[in-house]
Design an enzyme around this catalytic site. Structure first.
Site, short mmCIF file in Angstrom:
data_model
loop_
_atom_site.label_atom_id
_atom_site.label_comp_id
_atom_site.label_asym_id
_atom_site.label_seq_id
_atom_site.Cartn_x
_atom_site.Cartn_y
_atom_site.Cartn_z
N ARG A 58 -12.17 15.26 78.76
CA ARG A 58 -12.35 15.43 77.31
C ARG A 58 -11.22 14.74 76.57
O ARG A 58 -10.12 14.61 77.07
CB ARG A 58 -12.35 16.92 76.94
CG ARG A 58 -13.58 17.67 77.37
CD ARG A 58 -13.45 19.15 76.97
NE ARG A 58 -13.27 19.30 75.55
CZ ARG A 58 -12.19 19.87 74.99
NH1 ARG A 58 -11.22 20.36 75.72
NH2 ARG A 58 -12.10 19.97 73.68
N LYS A 127 -7.53 26.26 85.86
CA LYS A 127 -8.80 25.54 85.66
C LYS A 127 -9.48 25.21 86.99
O LYS A 127 -8.91 24.57 87.86
CB LYS A 127 -8.50 24.26 84.88
CG LYS A 127 -9.73 23.49 84.47
CD LYS A 127 -9.42 22.60 83.29
CE LYS A 127 -10.49 21.57 83.02
NZ LYS A 127 -10.35 20.91 81.74
N ARG A 259 -0.87 31.99 73.52
CA ARG A 259 0.46 32.23 72.95
C ARG A 259 1.03 33.43 73.67
O ARG A 259 0.30 34.28 74.16
CB ARG A 259 0.33 32.60 71.45
CG ARG A 259 -0.33 31.55 70.63
CD ARG A 259 0.58 30.39 70.36
NE ARG A 259 1.69 30.78 69.51
CZ ARG A 259 2.80 30.05 69.37
NH1 ARG A 259 2.95 28.95 70.05
NH2 ARG A 259 3.76 30.44 68.56
C1 BTN Z 1 -12.41 17.99 81.09
O1 BTN Z 1 -11.58 17.25 80.52
O2 BTN Z 1 -12.15 19.17 81.32
C2 BTN Z 1 -13.75 17.44 81.49
C3 BTN Z 1 -13.69 16.79 82.85
C4 BTN Z 1 -15.03 16.24 83.30
C5 BTN Z 1 -14.90 15.49 84.61
C6 BTN Z 1 -16.24 15.07 85.15
S1 BTN Z 1 -16.14 14.51 86.83
C7 BTN Z 1 -17.78 13.96 86.75
C8 BTN Z 1 -17.95 13.30 85.39
N1 BTN Z 1 -17.50 11.94 85.44
C9 BTN Z 1 -16.43 11.73 84.68
O3 BTN Z 1 -15.84 10.65 84.56
N2 BTN Z 1 -16.08 12.86 84.07
C10 BTN Z 1 -16.97 13.95 84.41
#
Ligand code: BTN
Length: 267
Positions: A58, A127, A259
């Site tokens: 993201r 995560k 926080r």
């Molecule tokens: C995040 O930032 O939390 C989202 C991560 C999403 C990763 C997945 S792996 C499969 C798909 N291909 C990518 O390049 N990104 C998503």
């Protein structure tokens, strides 16, 4: 032997096999980029890769994953109507992911706004999976490329936030085919439901799994000054409800961090 064998996967999908077309790649830049390039791909097309050379997260971040310790795939899904109907889609995907992991025996797994899947722990949540939803639209329909990266074991290296693996959530050595089939099954169910009724129909389920409900948080968004407040969950469109000193605010983008548990008093 690749990490995912489409024939084995079809067998695990059972009666749902007809809803998905699976392409398993040894390597690609990003399963989502690969799917976005396939303009004619059918709804239900899945690209799963053993290794991504440029995995995307993201907000322009990169997504690092080691083949032996992760499951990385993207799913294309088409919807009738305009993208305005797709508010909360990435949150609904999070619910499907947690349902799938729970159906396999996963424990302690929950959600954080907007779409992180976390493993809850006394010393801090970590995560387990990330979700990246990318939308495109034409005249009367739209499509979502839903990218999911799931840690089977915690990744090593410098990470933006603490990470966990399914091996710590009660699912050590889980078979990838069983795992991917369970996730696709839950995704099909929730995306059908979402197409009919939108996020409102999934919201209660998201709230039940929301790990940071009523906790003090800070919201960081590059476009605005950081905001602190109490995390009050989400509304029917998937927007975050943050109780701040100036009242309840509806937030549509940003990153949340916890926080320290200071008392916040709002009058
Ligand atoms: C995040 O930032 O939390 C989202 C991560 C999403 C990763 C997945 S792996 C499969 C798909 N291909 C990518 O390049 N990104 C998503």
């Amino acid at each position: 032997m690749p990490l995912i064998d489409p024939i084995l996967l079809q067998a695990c999908l059972g009666e749902l096999a007809g809803r998905f077309v699976v392409d398993a790649l040894a390597v690609c830049d990003s399963t989502s980029s690969e799917l976005l390039r396939r303009a004619a791909a059918p709804s239900g097309m899945v690209v799963v890769a053993d290794r991504q050379t440029a995995g995307r997260g993201r907000r322009g971040r990169s997504w690092l994953s080691a083949p032996e310790n992760s499951l990385t795939f993207s799913l294309l899904w088409r919807f009738a109507g305009s993208p305005a109907r797709l508010g909360g889609l990435s949150l609904a995907v999070g619910v499907a992911l947690v349902r799938a992991l729970e159906s396999l025996g996963g424990q302690g797994i929950g959600l954080k706004w907007p779409n992180d899947v976390l493993l809850a722990a006394a010393d801090g949540d970590a995560k387990l999976a990330g979700i990246l939803v990318e939308l495109a639209s034409s005249r009367d329909r739209c499509q979502a490329v839903i990218g999911i990266g799931l840690n089977l074991a915690p990744p090593v290296g410098q990470l933006a936030q603490p990470a966990a693996g399914l091996d710590q959530a009660g699912l050590p050595g889980i078979d990838r085919h069983t795992l991917l089939a369970a996730i696709l099954g839950q995704l099909a169910a929730i995306l059908d439901h979402f197409a009919q009724s939108g996020f409102a129909a999934v919201r209660a389920d998201w709230q039940c799994r929301h790990l940071w409900q009523d906790r003090p948080v800070q919201l960081v968004d590059a476009a605005a000054a950081p905001l602190t407040g109490l995390c009050r969950g989400v509304d029917d469109d998937g927007a975050l409800l943050l109780e701040t000193a100036s009242g309840l605010q509806r937030i549509v983008s940003g990153d949340l961090s916890l926080r320290p548990a200071v008392q916040m008093v709002f009058e």
